[in-house]
Design a protein around this motif. Structure first.
Motif, mmCIF file in Angstrom:
data_model
loop_
_atom_site.group_PDB
_atom_site.id
_atom_site.type_symbol
_atom_site.label_atom_id
_atom_site.label_comp_id
_atom_site.label_asym_id
_atom_site.label_seq_id
_atom_site.Cartn_x
_atom_site.Cartn_y
_atom_site.Cartn_z
ATOM 1 N N SER A 116 0.828 -1.202 0.000
ATOM 2 C CA SER A 116 0.000 0.000 0.000
ATOM 3 C C SER A 116 0.867 1.258 0.000
ATOM 4 O O SER A 116 0.548 2.234 -0.685
ATOM 5 N N GLN A 133 0.742 4.108 -2.884
ATOM 6 C CA GLN A 133 0.485 5.506 -2.553
ATOM 7 C C GLN A 133 1.540 6.428 -3.138
ATOM 8 O O GLN A 133 1.226 7.523 -3.612
ATOM 9 N N SER A 176 -4.339 7.774 -1.316
ATOM 10 C CA SER A 176 -4.515 6.592 -0.480
ATOM 11 C C SER A 176 -4.957 5.431 -1.349
ATOM 12 O O SER A 176 -5.752 5.610 -2.278
#
Length: 63
Positions: free
Chosen positions: A33, A37, A43
């Motif tokens: 993640s 990002q 996000s």
């Protein structure tokens, strides 16, 4: 995101499309993640954003 701004300034992260960037060399991130990002500038869930050439996400392959 401070890391993203630094990578753009140092030209490690370059424009890929209007919506994302591409790393010019390897950059180690702690999580999928976090990597998503940095590249996408928003996000995101790296487990569902990253996919292989067959369209299988990290979640499909590793979970």
């Amino acid at each position: 995101m401070k890391t993203r701004a630094h990578l753009i300034k140092e030209q490690y992260l370059v424009n890929y499309s209007e919506q994302s960037y591409q790393l010019r060399e390897n950059y180690l991130c702690k999580t999928p993640s976090g990597a998503a990002q940095i590249v996408l500038g928003r996000s995101s869930n790296g487990w569902t954003e990253w996919a292989n050439m067959d369209g299988k996400t990290l979640s499909d392959v590793y979970r």
